[in-house]
Design a protein around this motif. Structure first.
Motif, PDB file in Angstrom:
ATOM      1  N   LEU A   1      -4.984  29.196   6.227  1.00  0.00           N
ATOM      2  CA  LEU A   1      -5.105  27.901   6.893  1.00  0.00           C
ATOM      3  C   LEU A   1      -3.784  27.508   7.545  1.00  0.00           C
ATOM      4  CD1 LEU A   1      -6.832  25.396   7.491  1.00  0.00           C
ATOM      5  CD2 LEU A   1      -6.060  24.454   5.297  1.00  0.00           C
ATOM      6  N   ALA A   2      -2.670  27.800   6.859  1.00  0.00           N
ATOM      7  CA  ALA A   2      -1.346  27.461   7.397  1.00  0.00           C
ATOM      8  C   ALA A   2      -1.095  28.156   8.728  1.00  0.00           C
ATOM      9  CB  ALA A   2      -0.260  27.853   6.396  1.00  0.00           C
ATOM     10  N   ARG A   3      -1.469  29.431   8.824  1.00  0.00           N
ATOM     11  CA  ARG A   3      -1.269  30.178  10.081  1.00  0.00           C
ATOM     12  C   ARG A   3      -2.139  29.603  11.194  1.00  0.00           C
ATOM     13  NH1 ARG A   3      -3.789  32.611  14.124  1.00  0.00           N
ATOM     14  NH2 ARG A   3      -5.363  33.341  12.627  1.00  0.00           N
ATOM     15  N   LYS A   4      -3.358  29.213  10.847  1.00  0.00           N
ATOM     16  CA  LYS A   4      -4.271  28.668  11.842  1.00  0.00           C
ATOM     17  C   LYS A   4      -3.801  27.306  12.358  1.00  0.00           C
ATOM     18  CE  LYS A   4      -8.271  31.145   9.987  1.00  0.00           C
ATOM     19  NZ  LYS A   4      -9.537  31.019   9.237  1.00  0.00           N
ATOM     20  N   ILE A   5      -3.222  26.509  11.457  1.00  0.00           N
ATOM     21  CA  ILE A   5      -2.752  25.181  11.848  1.00  0.00           C
ATOM     22  C   ILE A   5      -1.451  25.268  12.650  1.00  0.00           C
ATOM     23  CG2 ILE A   5      -1.816  22.994  10.967  1.00  0.00           C
ATOM     24  CD1 ILE A   5      -3.788  23.247   8.631  1.00  0.00           C
ATOM     25  N   LEU A   6      -0.507  26.090  12.150  1.00  0.00           N
ATOM     26  CA  LEU A   6       0.819  26.169  12.767  1.00  0.00           C
ATOM     27  C   LEU A   6       0.848  27.053  14.017  1.00  0.00           C
ATOM     28  CD1 LEU A   6       2.973  26.452   9.515  1.00  0.00           C
ATOM     29  CD2 LEU A   6       2.671  24.446  10.973  1.00  0.00           C
TER      30      LEU A   6
ATOM     31  N   PRO B   1       5.961  30.285  10.278  1.00  0.00           N
ATOM     32  CA  PRO B   1       7.292  30.838   9.994  1.00  0.00           C
ATOM     33  C   PRO B   1       7.328  32.321   9.669  1.00  0.00           C
ATOM     34  CG  PRO B   1       6.528  29.454   8.182  1.00  0.00           C
ATOM     35  CD  PRO B   1       5.583  29.227   9.317  1.00  0.00           C
ATOM     36  N   PHE B   2       6.158  32.934   9.449  1.00  0.00           N
ATOM     37  CA  PHE B   2       6.151  34.364   9.126  1.00  0.00           C
ATOM     38  C   PHE B   2       6.041  35.258  10.359  1.00  0.00           C
ATOM     39  CE2 PHE B   2       4.713  32.572   5.004  1.00  0.00           C
ATOM     40  CZ  PHE B   2       5.785  33.033   4.249  1.00  0.00           C
ATOM     41  N   TYR B   3       6.008  34.659  11.542  1.00  0.00           N
ATOM     42  CA  TYR B   3       6.110  35.461  12.759  1.00  0.00           C
ATOM     43  C   TYR B   3       7.584  35.815  12.962  1.00  0.00           C
ATOM     44  CZ  TYR B   3       1.290  34.608  14.274  1.00  0.00           C
ATOM     45  OH  TYR B   3      -0.082  34.581  14.370  1.00  0.00           O
ATOM     46  N   LEU B   4       7.974  36.961  12.410  1.00  0.00           N
ATOM     47  CA  LEU B   4       9.370  37.388  12.425  1.00  0.00           C
ATOM     48  C   LEU B   4       9.480  38.807  12.967  1.00  0.00           C
ATOM     49  CD1 LEU B   4      10.323  36.161   8.831  1.00  0.00           C
ATOM     50  CD2 LEU B   4      10.905  35.016  10.988  1.00  0.00           C
TER      51      LEU B   4
ATOM     52  N   TYR C   1      16.175  23.137   1.239  1.00  0.00           N
ATOM     53  CA  TYR C   1      16.098  24.496   1.777  1.00  0.00           C
ATOM     54  C   TYR C   1      14.830  24.663   2.609  1.00  0.00           C
ATOM     55  CZ  TYR C   1      15.850  29.636   1.784  1.00  0.00           C
ATOM     56  OH  TYR C   1      15.756  30.950   2.164  1.00  0.00           O
ATOM     57  N   VAL C   2      13.712  24.147   2.088  1.00  0.00           N
ATOM     58  CA  VAL C   2      12.438  24.242   2.793  1.00  0.00           C
ATOM     59  C   VAL C   2      12.488  23.455   4.100  1.00  0.00           C
ATOM     60  CG1 VAL C   2       9.981  23.676   2.695  1.00  0.00           C
ATOM     61  CG2 VAL C   2      11.120  24.595   0.674  1.00  0.00           C
ATOM     62  N   LEU C   3      13.048  22.247   4.048  1.00  0.00           N
ATOM     63  CA  LEU C   3      13.136  21.407   5.246  1.00  0.00           C
ATOM     64  C   LEU C   3      14.071  22.020   6.287  1.00  0.00           C
ATOM     65  CD1 LEU C   3      13.289  17.841   3.642  1.00  0.00           C
ATOM     66  CD2 LEU C   3      11.366  18.906   4.834  1.00  0.00           C
ATOM     67  N   GLU C   4      15.170  22.632   5.823  1.00  0.00           N
ATOM     68  CA  GLU C   4      16.124  23.258   6.740  1.00  0.00           C
ATOM     69  C   GLU C   4      15.473  24.404   7.489  1.00  0.00           C
ATOM     70  OE1 GLU C   4      18.830  26.058   8.326  1.00  0.00           O
ATOM     71  OE2 GLU C   4      17.783  26.476   6.440  1.00  0.00           O
ATOM     72  N   ARG C   5      14.688  25.198   6.792  1.00  0.00           N
ATOM     73  CA  ARG C   5      13.989  26.310   7.438  1.00  0.00           C
ATOM     74  C   ARG C   5      12.901  25.793   8.376  1.00  0.00           C
ATOM     75  NH1 ARG C   5      12.554  31.309   3.646  1.00  0.00           N
ATOM     76  NH2 ARG C   5      12.209  32.150   5.716  1.00  0.00           N
ATOM     77  N   GLY C   6      12.218  24.749   7.940  1.00  0.00           N
ATOM     78  CA  GLY C   6      11.155  24.190   8.757  1.00  0.00           C
ATOM     79  C   GLY C   6      11.652  23.498  10.009  1.00  0.00           C
ATOM     80  N   SER C   7      12.919  23.034   9.968  1.00  0.00           N
ATOM     81  CA  SER C   7      13.488  22.313  11.119  1.00  0.00           C
ATOM     82  C   SER C   7      13.668  23.214  12.340  1.00  0.00           C
ATOM     83  CB  SER C   7      14.828  21.675  10.727  1.00  0.00           C
ATOM     84  OG  SER C   7      15.804  22.671  10.448  1.00  0.00           O
ATOM     85  N   LYS C   8      13.623  24.532  12.125  1.00  0.00           N
ATOM     86  CA  LYS C   8      13.713  25.475  13.245  1.00  0.00           C
ATOM     87  C   LYS C   8      12.456  25.419  14.113  1.00  0.00           C
ATOM     88  CE  LYS C   8      16.607  28.669  10.569  1.00  0.00           C
ATOM     89  NZ  LYS C   8      16.692  30.020   9.964  1.00  0.00           N
ATOM     90  N   TYR C   9      11.382  24.906  13.515  1.00  0.00           N
ATOM     91  CA  TYR C   9      10.104  24.836  14.222  1.00  0.00           C
ATOM     92  C   TYR C   9       9.704  23.401  14.558  1.00  0.00           C
ATOM     93  CZ  TYR C   9       9.987  29.492  12.145  1.00  0.00           C
ATOM     94  OH  TYR C   9      10.319  30.766  11.750  1.00  0.00           O
ATOM     95  N   PHE C  10      10.147  22.458  13.705  1.00  0.00           N
ATOM     96  CA  PHE C  10       9.804  21.055  13.902  1.00  0.00           C
ATOM     97  C   PHE C  10      11.067  20.199  13.772  1.00  0.00           C
ATOM     98  CE2 PHE C  10       6.203  23.246  11.903  1.00  0.00           C
ATOM     99  CZ  PHE C  10       5.216  23.044  12.871  1.00  0.00           C
TER     100      PHE C  10
ATOM    101  N   MET D   1       2.842  28.410   2.464  1.00  0.00           N
ATOM    102  CA  MET D   1       2.849  28.464   3.928  1.00  0.00           C
ATOM    103  C   MET D   1       1.975  29.595   4.453  1.00  0.00           C
ATOM    104  SD  MET D   1       4.527  25.960   5.200  1.00  0.00           S
ATOM    105  CE  MET D   1       4.887  26.497   6.863  1.00  0.00           C
ATOM    106  N   GLY D   2       1.043  30.021   3.622  1.00  0.00           N
ATOM    107  CA  GLY D   2       0.095  31.036   4.076  1.00  0.00           C
ATOM    108  C   GLY D   2       0.237  32.387   3.413  1.00  0.00           C
ATOM    109  N   GLN D   3       0.953  32.436   2.291  1.00  0.00           N
ATOM    110  CA  GLN D   3       1.048  33.709   1.571  1.00  0.00           C
ATOM    111  C   GLN D   3      -0.115  33.837   0.595  1.00  0.00           C
ATOM    112  OE1 GLN D   3       5.221  32.956   0.355  1.00  0.00           O
ATOM    113  NE2 GLN D   3       5.534  35.118   0.834  1.00  0.00           N
ATOM    114  N   THR D   4      -0.558  35.069   0.382  1.00  0.00           N
ATOM    115  CA  THR D   4      -1.651  35.325  -0.559  1.00  0.00           C
ATOM    116  C   THR D   4      -1.259  36.456  -1.501  1.00  0.00           C
ATOM    117  OG1 THR D   4      -3.335  34.612   1.039  1.00  0.00           O
ATOM    118  CG2 THR D   4      -4.081  35.955  -0.797  1.00  0.00           C
TER     119      THR D   4
END
Length: 215
Positions: free
Chosen positions: A123-128, A133-136, A172-181, A205-208
């Motif tokens: 769901l995270a990948r579909k929304i974002l 963030p895993f498109y690396l 740490y989570v917010l710092e990484r997320g700030s690269k996208y938002f 964030m979409g890991q299984t």
């Protein structure tokens, strides 16, 4: 973030223990990084050893946690194990079929393969979408339940799967997320100002997590 990664893996081991009895079983962890999973196993009295190509990380985690970890090449391992695990590793492996053929030989009869990967069908990948963030560039492959099961079909059967939740510091989570938002950068500054940055945050964030059983 290793303190929180260890906490994450302890939660993971509790989850897995509902599916697999760890008693008298040996685990090989491939791509152990800073040794967080092996440390969690050690604290739970679970027998585990790991391999990691980064010499600095191996030396650090040996000294820090007293765990069984080495830089031994996967192809040089001749022992067999009840469980082989790959956390955030499979998507990095160049020749994935060769690696899976080797892993199959390492897993004992009726043994298990535990894999944690970014799930492209999450769901995270579909929304974002493109901001996932895993498109690396270091990720060479992307999986979902269907493609992973197909990849392993001749050797392993899907036994269990569940969304994988991690524990990391809020800042740490917010710092990484700030690269996208961008708004998260401002939020992170407020969080740090309030002294709340080190609060542990459980998130997905979409890991299984997938558990496969050897055929």
């Amino acid at each position: 973030q290793n303190k929180n990664r260890i906490k994450t893996f302890k939660n993971t081991l509790s989850l897995i223990s509902n599916q697999i009895d760890f008693s008298n079983k040996k685990i090989l962890d491939i791509g152990s990084g800073g040794g967080a999973f092996l440390k969690a196993c050690k604290d739970r009295n679970i027998t585990a050893e790991g391999i990691e190509p980064n010499k600095w990380l191996v030396n650090y985690s040996k000294k820090k946690y007293g765990i069984n970890i080495s830089t031994k090449n996967l192809n040089k391992i001749n022992k067999t194990y009840h469980i082989v695990s790959l956390f955030d590793v499979l998507e990095h492996i160049p020749n994935i079929k060769l690696a899976i053929n080797k892993i199959y030989k390492l897993v004992k009869k009726d043994g298990f393969l535990i894999i944690n990967v970014p799930d492209h069908n999450s769901l995270a990948r579909k929304i974002l979408k493109k901001n996932w963030p895993f498109y690396l560039t270091v990720h060479l492959h992307y999986f979902d339940k269907k493609s992973l099961s197909k990849l392993l079909d001749k050797k392993f059967k899907l036994f269990y799967s569940k969304s994988y939740w991690q524990v990391l510091e809020l800042s740490y989570v917010l710092e990484r997320g700030s690269k996208y938002f961008r708004i998260l950068k401002m939020l992170n500054q407020i969080i740090i100002f309030l002294g709340l940055g080190k609060i542990s945050l459980k998130y997905n964030m979409g890991q299984t997590l997938f558990i496969f059983k050897k055929k």
